[in-house]
Design an enzyme around this catalytic site. Structure first.
Site, short mmCIF file in Angstrom:
data_model
loop_
_atom_site.label_atom_id
_atom_site.label_comp_id
_atom_site.label_asym_id
_atom_site.label_seq_id
_atom_site.Cartn_x
_atom_site.Cartn_y
_atom_site.Cartn_z
N LYS A 1 -5.70 10.25 -0.93
CA LYS A 1 -4.58 11.12 -0.74
C LYS A 1 -3.59 12.02 -1.34
O LYS A 1 -4.41 12.57 -2.32
CB LYS A 1 -4.02 10.17 0.40
CG LYS A 1 -4.82 9.13 1.18
CD LYS A 1 -5.73 9.69 2.36
CE LYS A 1 -6.60 8.76 2.72
NZ LYS A 1 -6.32 7.54 3.18
N ASP B 1 0.91 -1.14 0.07
CA ASP B 1 0.05 -0.05 -0.06
C ASP B 1 0.94 1.14 -0.06
O ASP B 1 1.40 1.53 1.08
CB ASP B 1 -0.75 -0.13 1.14
CG ASP B 1 -1.90 1.02 1.27
OD1 ASP B 1 -1.60 2.26 0.88
OD2 ASP B 1 -2.84 1.06 1.89
C1 LIG Z 1 -6.89 6.18 3.43
C2 LIG Z 1 -6.21 4.90 3.24
C3 LIG Z 1 -6.84 3.77 2.62
C4 LIG Z 1 -8.34 3.52 2.39
O1 LIG Z 1 -8.75 4.45 1.39
P1 LIG Z 1 -9.98 5.20 1.07
O2 LIG Z 1 -9.79 5.83 -0.15
O3 LIG Z 1 -10.31 5.83 2.37
O4 LIG Z 1 -10.92 3.75 1.04
C5 LIG Z 1 -5.98 2.73 2.67
N1 LIG Z 1 -4.63 2.94 2.87
C6 LIG Z 1 -4.02 3.89 3.43
C7 LIG Z 1 -2.50 3.89 3.85
C8 LIG Z 1 -4.94 4.90 3.75
O5 LIG Z 1 -4.34 6.13 4.12
#
Ligand SMILES: *Cc1c(COP(=O)(O)O)cnc(C)c1O
Length: 394
Positions: free
Chosen positions: A208, A183
């Protein structure tokens, strides 16, 4: 022109290679659910794959594909699969890669819901998991079982900012026939390219840094191989967690300034981290750009820059954290991250408040921990705001 040979910023601007027949400078929003065929034969060819014509937006749409191609180029992957949210991307990977009897190793400080669904939902399908501190390679190696199919990492991890040695974990995994998914939300492809570091799959919450303007929720997966691309695209399409064309348009627009935004937020972050490190009410600061970060050298090796996420500990613990949150004025008291506005949050009273004391300790969340997502405002204004809020802390 082959965009593959061009630099990162050129890919950000021109990446998808979309050419509008009417000459539109930006990829238009194809706000349609379905596409008409030229005739019966054309329809048949679209379905058989002989023609790359469009059929139905859940299966593919020009606005979405432009975004997918751009991010795949930025991550140096085979292909991109856009999803309705970051969590949709996480679930698509879990559902695609795992089957009953499989075991997953996760880093203990991954995004809360990515861990929570693995521990509460996936056991229904007989998938088991072990969460370890993946910054310690021995813990990863020791957790491997004969049925381990996936290692799921986040580096730097949320909100402790610990860095995992991605190439080293990939080596351990691949020796054992295990896939690695990273991720990469905290870094974006600008600062870290996990596929280049050995990972098989990379995913993002585009909510983000990639979109970067706090006005879209979206996700994406990029795979190294065609085989994984086809398998995961089929899962995404059939689960129906596809993106919407308008969401893709906004995200594609935000993406164009990714490097400019991160450069600026990172410059601010370095100044702020140094300020916090000297502040009398601050016990510790975790930021990959500080020499005091325990994995400072590793961070320099696998990341192109230290990023814009800072965690720090207030000496006054829980009460100090709450007082600071109640007194910030410029920084928004909010979860999420990676936008142009500075966000601040206190995990012990907010995102992680439901965890037991033991679980918090295990995830590295202390009572005084404050997480900052540094924006692009004037750094002097951010520092003044943090300073006046900390002055209220007894
Ligand atoms: C926010 C986030 C997610 C989930 O993403 P959404 O767009 O809110 O579903 C997954 N991994 C990380 C590291 C995040 O910051």
């Amino acid at each position: 022109m082959d965009i593959k040979d061009k630099g990162f910023n050129s890919k950000l601007v021109h990446g998808g290679g979309f050419h509008d027949p009417l000459g539109s400078a930006v990829t238009p929003i194809y706000q349609t659910s379905t596409f008409s065929f030229q005739n019966a034969d054309h329809g048949a060819q679209c379905f058989s794959g002989e023609s790359d014509g469009f059929i139905y937006t859940r299966l593919g749409n020009p606005t979405i594909i432009d975004l997918e191609k751009t991010i795949a180029a930025l991550e140096n992957g085979y292909g991109g699969i856009a999803t309705s949210s970051g969590m949709a991307a996480v679930n698509t990977v879990y559902l695609g890669v795992l089957s009953a009897g499989a075991h997953v190793i996760g880093h203990n400080a991954i995004y809360g819901p990515s861990r929570a669904i693995m521990e509460t939902l996936y056991p229904k399908f007989k998938v088991e998991s072990t969460f370890v501190d993946a910054t310690d390679l021995k813990q990863v190696a020791d957790a491997i079982k004969p049925n381990t199919k996936l290692i799921f990492l986040e580096s730097p991890a949320n909100p402790t900012i610990g860095i995992t040695d991605i190439p080293a974990v990939c080596e351990i995994a691949h020796k054992n026939g295990i896939l690695v998914c990273v991720d990469n939300t905290f870094c974006s492809p600008y600062l870290q390219q996990p596929l280049e570091l050995g990972a098989d799959i990379v995913l993002h919450s585009m909510t983000k840094f990639i979109n970067g303007h706090a006005d879209v929720v979206a996700g994406i997966i990029v795979t190294k191989t065609q085989e994984h691309y086809k398998m995961l695209r089929s899962v995404m399409v059939n689960m129906g967690c596809n993106m919407d064309p308008h969401q893709a348009f906004l995200t594609r627009r935000g993406l164009k300034t990714l490097a400019l935004r991160i450069d600026r937020a990172q410059q601010n972050s370095i100044v702020i981290a140094e300020y916090l490190e000297k502040h009398p009410k601050v016990e510790w600061v975790m930021y990959p750009g500080l020499k005091s970060h325990p994995q400072y050298e590793l961070g320099k090796r696998q990341m192109k820059g230290p990023g814009a996420m800072i965690s720090f500990g207030l000496k006054g613990g829980f009460k100090a954290g709450k007082t600071m949150m109640n007194n910030v004025k410029l920084a928004l008291l909010a979860v999420s991250l990676g936008g142009i506005e500075t966000l601040i949050q206190h995990p012990a009273s907010m995102t992680h408040s439901k965890l037991t004391a033991e679980a918090k300790l295990k995830a590295g969340i202390t009572d005084g921990l404050v997480r900052l997502s540094v924006g692009i405002e004037e750094v002097a204004d951010i520092i003044e705001d943090l300073g006046q809020a900390m002055a209220k802390v007894e």
